[in-house]
Motif scaffolding. Structure first.
Motif, short mmCIF file in Angstrom:
data_model
loop_
_atom_site.label_atom_id
_atom_site.label_comp_id
_atom_site.label_asym_id
_atom_site.label_seq_id
_atom_site.Cartn_x
_atom_site.Cartn_y
_atom_site.Cartn_z
N SER A 400 33.73 31.41 44.19
CA SER A 400 34.79 31.21 43.20
C SER A 400 35.68 30.02 43.53
O SER A 400 35.50 29.34 44.53
CB SER A 400 35.63 32.49 43.09
OG SER A 400 36.42 32.47 41.93
N TYR A 404 40.70 32.06 40.39
CA TYR A 404 39.84 33.05 39.73
C TYR A 404 39.44 34.11 40.74
O TYR A 404 38.71 33.82 41.69
CB TYR A 404 38.61 32.35 39.16
CG TYR A 404 37.65 33.25 38.41
CD1 TYR A 404 37.83 33.53 37.06
CD2 TYR A 404 36.52 33.78 39.04
CE1 TYR A 404 36.92 34.32 36.36
CE2 TYR A 404 35.62 34.57 38.35
CZ TYR A 404 35.82 34.84 37.02
OH TYR A 404 34.93 35.62 36.32
N LYS A 409 37.36 40.24 38.34
CA LYS A 409 36.70 39.98 37.06
C LYS A 409 35.38 40.74 36.95
O LYS A 409 34.98 41.17 35.86
CB LYS A 409 36.48 38.47 36.87
CG LYS A 409 37.76 37.71 36.58
CD LYS A 409 38.38 38.17 35.26
CE LYS A 409 39.67 37.46 34.92
NZ LYS A 409 40.26 37.95 33.66
N SER A 447 36.99 35.29 31.05
CA SER A 447 37.27 34.50 32.26
C SER A 447 38.76 34.28 32.49
O SER A 447 39.23 34.24 33.63
CB SER A 447 36.56 33.15 32.19
OG SER A 447 37.23 32.27 31.30
N LEU A 449 40.19 31.58 32.15
CA LEU A 449 40.35 30.23 32.70
C LEU A 449 40.64 29.23 31.58
O LEU A 449 40.04 29.29 30.51
CB LEU A 449 39.07 29.81 33.43
CG LEU A 449 38.75 30.55 34.73
CD1 LEU A 449 37.31 30.27 35.17
CD2 LEU A 449 39.73 30.17 35.83
#
Length: 586
Positions: A400, A404, A409, A447, A449
């Motif tokens: 990763s 994150y 996740k 995600s 992100l």
């Protein structure tokens, strides 16, 4: 894409420098590592053995020692079950050596990566039961083996867990409900109700803490217990744990021990890698010695690495160590091929727009999936899962980026996995082949992100002209060592450096040497170990081919660079000089 950013953390650097007898630049670097306050700064600079935390603070440590000492006294059969990576091998070695010294009837089992997979499984427990094992003690695994431990308890076995991985949980109405294990004692600093002040120990460090308490209970000298600190240090770096707080002391003190190691196998491996024990640094744990230990678990069996550490003969140790080095060379070539396949898979399938890369490489050896994932992450600066085809479905490893949390996740789509576990920065998983594409879609949909998260950020400690750097300052930087995760080597930046001359070096023409002129009209040697062709192409595109040609011939040119650099002391034929390693340029 990359973005250069100066760390803007504030403090009175001049005052800190005066108080601790260091340059204000060194003070600023320490602040950049989030070390704040006189006590923590002093611990960072001067911390030693006496500053390590009391192992009794670990939850269940007394309980585990009570059970273990009673089992030793009763001559009950004890089996250690470790793991096949650096941390697993080192923690298995620590417990095996220590329990034998304590007089235990002990054996050990390191799972086979392909046949057994990670950590405890029902087959290993059934084998222990058939072997009339009374007690299993895990190291570097066990916290997530809820069903397996329940099975062992149903068979009437005693289960002791030493681990450092995340405690499994279910999320209910936004609240984490930790899954209860039936183990008789669990020593893991990540347990919610564990008061241990430092949570980032590796598995070998947790095992070592248990050994300190065991030796204390049995009246075995503390000095004997501290012989294992070199193994805990090796595993701390090899398992990419943060080199902060207590880990920093463990590695610092472990390196002192390794410089005079008494372990015949460890010394043999160091020599086979072309090193001398007194010159080993944390870098060698992570990138030279450690991969040789890991290679056995990847391509053969980690029992070979354990056999090396347990070796009592220099001849035997040299033979095993040379085999480990050869295995690692084979692993390097397999990794190179796998990485090239991963890149072509990403480009051909249009995955490069995914914020989380899930790459299915069915024919790649599952043992190198994690290394390939790490290489792909470096290229694309995003979380990466590399999946391979195993005997019982698909297996994979993830690596990763800082923003994150991979494990968290994965918890959000855990229904897709048959097994998974890990850290925020790395994870392992198994899943049915038909779930691969669904996993890629869901892990990307959730995600969290942004595009900004995926821009590589180059963090600069100090924007410092090369003229400020002295040999005394570079020598002072030694107090910042050991370097590693969360305690990286300091990096600096300077702009408007004129290129006086350039040379291409190395038998593969893969090193660029430059003579740079500073704003003070002083000349310095610089070196670049990255992609030389791309560097030259950059200069040609920005300054023209004729100017680059002039630079190679030492003639007048108009090339001016801004660089992110790391300063070094270069010794060549008894001549000592400053040298600047260029890390990034524009």
């Amino acid at each position: 894409m990359e973005k250069w950013m100066v760390m803007a953390k504030r403090a009175d650097f001049i005052e800190i420098g005066k108080k601790f007898g260091i340059d204000k630049v060194t003070a600023r670097i320490i602040r950049n590592r989030d070390v704040i306050g006189d006590n923590d700064i002093n611990m960072y600079i001067n911390g030693g053995i006496d500053d390590l935390y009391d192992p009794k603070l670990l939850k269940d440590s007394d309980k585990l020692i009570d059970i273990l000492t009673e089992k030793i006294k009763q001559k009950k059969k004890i089996r250690i079950i470790g793991d096949y990576d650096i941390d697993g091998v080192m923690s298995t070695y620590i417990l095996l050596k220590a329990l034998k010294r304590a007089g235990a009837d002990v054996s050990c089992m390191i799972p086979d990566r392909i046949k057994d997979g990670y950590g405890l499984n029902v087959e290993l427990i059934n084998k222990a039961y058939d072997d009339k094992i009374d007690t299993i003690i895990t190291c570097d695994n066990g916290i997530a083996a809820i069903d397996e431990i329940a099975h062992a308890k149903d068979l009437g076995m005693t289960m002791l867990v030493t681990d450092h991985h995340a405690v499994p949980y279910n999320e209910e109405s936004g609240e984490r409900i930790y899954i209860k294990s039936r183990a008789d004692a669990i020593v893991n600093p990540h347990q919610a109700d564990c008061d241990y002040p430092y949570k980032e120990l590796c598995g070998a460090a947790v095992a070592w803490k248990v050994v300190i308490l065991l030796y204390e209970r049995l009246g075995i000298s503390n000095e004997e217990a501290f012989e294992f600190i070199e193994n805990a240090a090796f595993a701390t770096v090899g398992d990419v744990m943060p080199l902060t707080g207590e880990n920093r002391i463990i590695v610092k003190e472990g390196l002192k021990r390794i410089h005079h190691t008494k372990n015949i196998g460890m010394k043999a491996l160091i020599l086979q890698c072309g090193l001398e024990p007194e010159n080993v640094e944390s870098y060698h744990f992570g990138f030279v010695l450690g991969p040789c230990i890991n290679a056995t678990g990847r391509l053969d069996t980690a029992r070979r690495a354990l056999k090396l550490l347990c070796s009592g003969s220099e001849g035997e140790a040299a033979l095993i160590a040379s085999g480990l080095v050869a295995l690692n060379d084979e692993r390097k070539e397999m990794t190179r091929q796998g990485f090239e396949l991963a890149i072509s898979t990403i480009e051909e399938n249009g995955y490069s727009d995914d914020k989380v890369l899930v790459i299915y490489l069915p024919d790649v050896h599952e043992s190198i999936a994690g290394i390939i994932a790490g290489r792909v992450r470096e290229k694309y600066n995003r979380p990466v899962f590399v999946l391979t085809k195993g005997e019982d479905g698909v297996k994979g490893s993830g690596r990763s980026i800082e923003c994150y949390s991979m494990y968290e996740k994965m918890c959000e789509c855990k229904d897709l996995f048959s097994k998974f576990g890990g850290h925020p920065m790395a994870a392992g998983l198994s899943l049915p082949e038909e779930n691969v594409e669904e996993f890629r879609i869901r892990i990307n949909d959730n995600s969290g992100l942004s595009d900004e998260d995926l821009v590589r950020k180059i963090m600069i400690d100090v924007p410092m002209p090369v003229d400020y750097v002295t040999m005394e300052l570079i020598n002072e930087f030694s107090i910042l060592e050991p370097y590693g995760k969360d305690n990286s080597k300091p990096v600096f930046a300077d702009r408007n450096l004129s290129v006086s001359r350039m040379w291409i070096l190395g038998k593969n023409r893969n090193v660029l040497k430059l003579s740079l002129k500073s704003s003070q009209d002083l000349f310095y040697q610089a070196i670049y170990f990255g992609d030389v062709e791309t560097f030259i192409k950059y200069m040609q595109e920005n300054y023209g081919e004729s100017m680059v040609k002039n630079a190679f011939e030492g003639k007048t040119n108009n090339i001016v660079l801004s660089i992110v650099y790391s300063p070094k002391i270069n010794i060549f034929r008894e001549t000592v000089s400053l040298q600047f390693e260029i890390l990034y340029y524009k």
